[in-house]
Design a protein around this motif. Sequence first.
Motif, PDB file in Angstrom:
ATOM      1  N   ILE A  14       0.941  -0.910  -0.063  1.00  0.00           N
ATOM      2  CA  ILE A  14       0.173  -0.124  -0.045  1.00  0.00           C
ATOM      3  C   ILE A  14       0.858   1.149   0.062  1.00  0.00           C
ATOM      4  CG2 ILE A  14      -2.011   1.204   0.998  1.00  0.00           C
ATOM      5  CD1 ILE A  14      -2.238  -1.453   2.900  1.00  0.00           C
ATOM      6  N   SER A  15       0.714   2.492  -0.651  1.00  0.00           N
ATOM      7  CA  SER A  15       1.298   3.283  -0.732  1.00  0.00           C
ATOM      8  C   SER A  15       0.480   4.722  -1.026  1.00  0.00           C
ATOM      9  CB  SER A  15       2.219   3.504  -1.943  1.00  0.00           C
ATOM     10  OG  SER A  15       3.293   4.548  -1.871  1.00  0.00           O
ATOM     11  N   GLY A  16       0.903   5.623  -0.359  1.00  0.00           N
ATOM     12  CA  GLY A  16       0.065   6.991  -0.287  1.00  0.00           C
ATOM     13  C   GLY A  16      -0.166   7.736   1.073  1.00  0.00           C
ATOM     14  N   VAL A  60      -0.840 -11.729  10.302  1.00  0.00           N
ATOM     15  CA  VAL A  60      -0.042 -11.069   9.475  1.00  0.00           C
ATOM     16  C   VAL A  60       1.097 -10.215  10.175  1.00  0.00           C
ATOM     17  CG1 VAL A  60      -1.833 -10.949   7.683  1.00  0.00           C
ATOM     18  CG2 VAL A  60      -1.323  -9.164   9.332  1.00  0.00           C
ATOM     19  N   LEU A  61       2.163 -10.050   9.332  1.00  0.00           N
ATOM     20  CA  LEU A  61       3.210  -8.947   9.626  1.00  0.00           C
ATOM     21  C   LEU A  61       3.109  -7.858   8.691  1.00  0.00           C
ATOM     22  CD1 LEU A  61       6.341 -11.351  10.384  1.00  0.00           C
ATOM     23  CD2 LEU A  61       5.140 -10.236  12.011  1.00  0.00           C
ATOM     24  N   VAL A  62       3.187  -6.600   9.157  1.00  0.00           N
ATOM     25  CA  VAL A  62       3.061  -5.282   8.625  1.00  0.00           C
ATOM     26  C   VAL A  62       4.542  -4.535   8.736  1.00  0.00           C
ATOM     27  CG1 VAL A  62       1.800  -3.180   8.326  1.00  0.00           C
ATOM     28  CG2 VAL A  62       0.360  -5.302   8.794  1.00  0.00           C
ATOM     29  N   SER A  63       5.001  -4.223   7.663  1.00  0.00           N
ATOM     30  CA  SER A  63       5.983  -3.579   7.632  1.00  0.00           C
ATOM     31  C   SER A  63       6.013  -1.895   7.046  1.00  0.00           C
ATOM     32  CB  SER A  63       7.158  -4.026   6.268  1.00  0.00           C
ATOM     33  OG  SER A  63       7.414  -5.347   6.628  1.00  0.00           O
ATOM     34  N   GLU A  74       6.589   7.945  -0.729  1.00  0.00           N
ATOM     35  CA  GLU A  74       5.423   8.102   0.081  1.00  0.00           C
ATOM     36  C   GLU A  74       5.305   7.217   1.354  1.00  0.00           C
ATOM     37  OE1 GLU A  74       2.536   9.054  -3.797  1.00  0.00           O
ATOM     38  OE2 GLU A  74       2.790   6.954  -2.940  1.00  0.00           O
ATOM     39  N   ASP A  75       4.330   7.489   2.264  1.00  0.00           N
ATOM     40  CA  ASP A  75       4.037   6.698   3.484  1.00  0.00           C
ATOM     41  C   ASP A  75       3.713   5.055   2.539  1.00  0.00           C
ATOM     42  OD1 ASP A  75       4.836   8.271   5.496  1.00  0.00           O
ATOM     43  OD2 ASP A  75       2.829   8.796   5.879  1.00  0.00           O
ATOM     44  N   SER A  76       4.118   4.189   3.099  1.00  0.00           N
ATOM     45  CA  SER A  76       3.731   2.941   2.482  1.00  0.00           C
ATOM     46  C   SER A  76       3.929   1.708   3.481  1.00  0.00           C
ATOM     47  CB  SER A  76       4.742   2.541   1.189  1.00  0.00           C
ATOM     48  OG  SER A  76       6.113   2.432   1.599  1.00  0.00           O
ATOM     49  N   ALA A  77       3.309   0.491   3.118  1.00  0.00           N
ATOM     50  CA  ALA A  77       3.408  -0.570   4.022  1.00  0.00           C
ATOM     51  C   ALA A  77       3.209  -1.908   3.304  1.00  0.00           C
ATOM     52  CB  ALA A  77       2.126  -0.490   4.830  1.00  0.00           C
ATOM     53  N   GLU A  78       3.900  -2.850   3.764  1.00  0.00           N
ATOM     54  CA  GLU A  78       3.499  -4.099   3.060  1.00  0.00           C
ATOM     55  C   GLU A  78       2.946  -4.963   4.192  1.00  0.00           C
ATOM     56  OE1 GLU A  78       7.261  -5.421   1.766  1.00  0.00           O
ATOM     57  OE2 GLU A  78       7.442  -3.690   0.191  1.00  0.00           O
TER      58      GLU A  78
END
Length: 446
Positions: A14-16, A60-63, A74-78
Amino acid sequence: MATAPGGALGIIRISGPQTLEILSRIFSKNLSNAKPNTIHYGYIIESDAVSQHQNTVDEVLVSIFRAPHSYTGEDSAEISCHGSRYILNKVLELLIQHDCRMASPGEYTMRAYLNGKMDLSQAEAVADLIASTNKATHQIAMSQLRGHFSSELSNLREKLLKLTSLLELELDFSDHEDLEFADRSELMSIAKEINNHLTQLAHSFETGQAIKQGIPVAIVGKTNVGKSTLLNRLLHEERAIVSDIHGTTRDTIEDTINLHGITFRFIDTAGIRQTSDHVEQIGIERTYAAIEKARIVIWMIDEEPSQEELIKIKKLTKNKKLIVVRNKIDKAENKPFILVKIPLIEISAKHGKHITNLEQAIYEAADIPTLTDTDVIVTNARHYDALTRAHEHIQRVINGLQQQLSGDLLSEDLRQATDTLAEITGGQITTNEVLGNIFKNFCVGK
């Protein structure tokens, strides 16, 4: 979704600017104030608005990555979840329900470019890295992605800026007797440096294409000398039909192998001989076409060739690397050649004897330089086109200097050379930059 469904694990990116806010709505923890470059363990939650009940979708794991220190800037996550198609689709569905949208093809890299995380040449290197099929293509893509090609272009840009500034200085301040600026000899010296650098980069394209597309190697010879057997031996599989019947191979057969990190495209061709068979004749014509396209030609023989045959093959392989291979050395009746003295590699394709010697000869015939992680090799046709056009413009600048043309005539070709190079990375030299360089480095108005 960063990974295809079906594996044990799946990754959704996810990015934005609203990444962490949206993610917090479906995650078991509030991530709004999460520190950058951290990993958080928790659950993806689906809330039922009617019953107020919450269902756990996955563990889950969120980075977390914060702007501007992320791939896109941008702010982002995996989200690292299990690879079940249901789970992946469910997480995507929840994200879309909370104002996310699916990324367009290549959009992450496009955002990275727009946010200044990479230039155009680095963005193109991402695709090359994904498509890399051997060590050499991987090295070249990594070198470009790390900015080594961009650095070369930056050096050229600095020299072009200096040359442009000197010409502008000559045009705009030539009536000021108290100012000193470069004479034409310095302009010529800089222009030649740029020209040599462009030539070196453009010449690397041939090597780059060979590495990227695979080096074509044609296996030619008379019928039944063992061409198909050799292809099968090199590929370690039964790719071509092998038969004692002459003319079995009616068309070209292609496949690739990897030798010392370089891909070679081998082409097994129809045997060259006189024939009344129309189909076989078409195959022989394609053999000649394969020789024309090949960079390396393996001429297979199993008996001493005549001088006429030797002259013919040398004529056909002019400007090619020719490797003469004598096959069937396992047969007792084979004796050393007496009349024709030619360098050759003796093998038994059927039994695999001396095949490693042939593979080494093929690799050496390719004449590919040993690559390091910092080598710059041009593999992109768009980059090559821009480099050759820039070379033409800078060559006209050199010719103009030799003919003592005025600076305003030279500046047009110089501007075109600069703009053409800028097509590769997406950056241009502006008028303000030229003026700034003049006043900064040439002490005008001090």
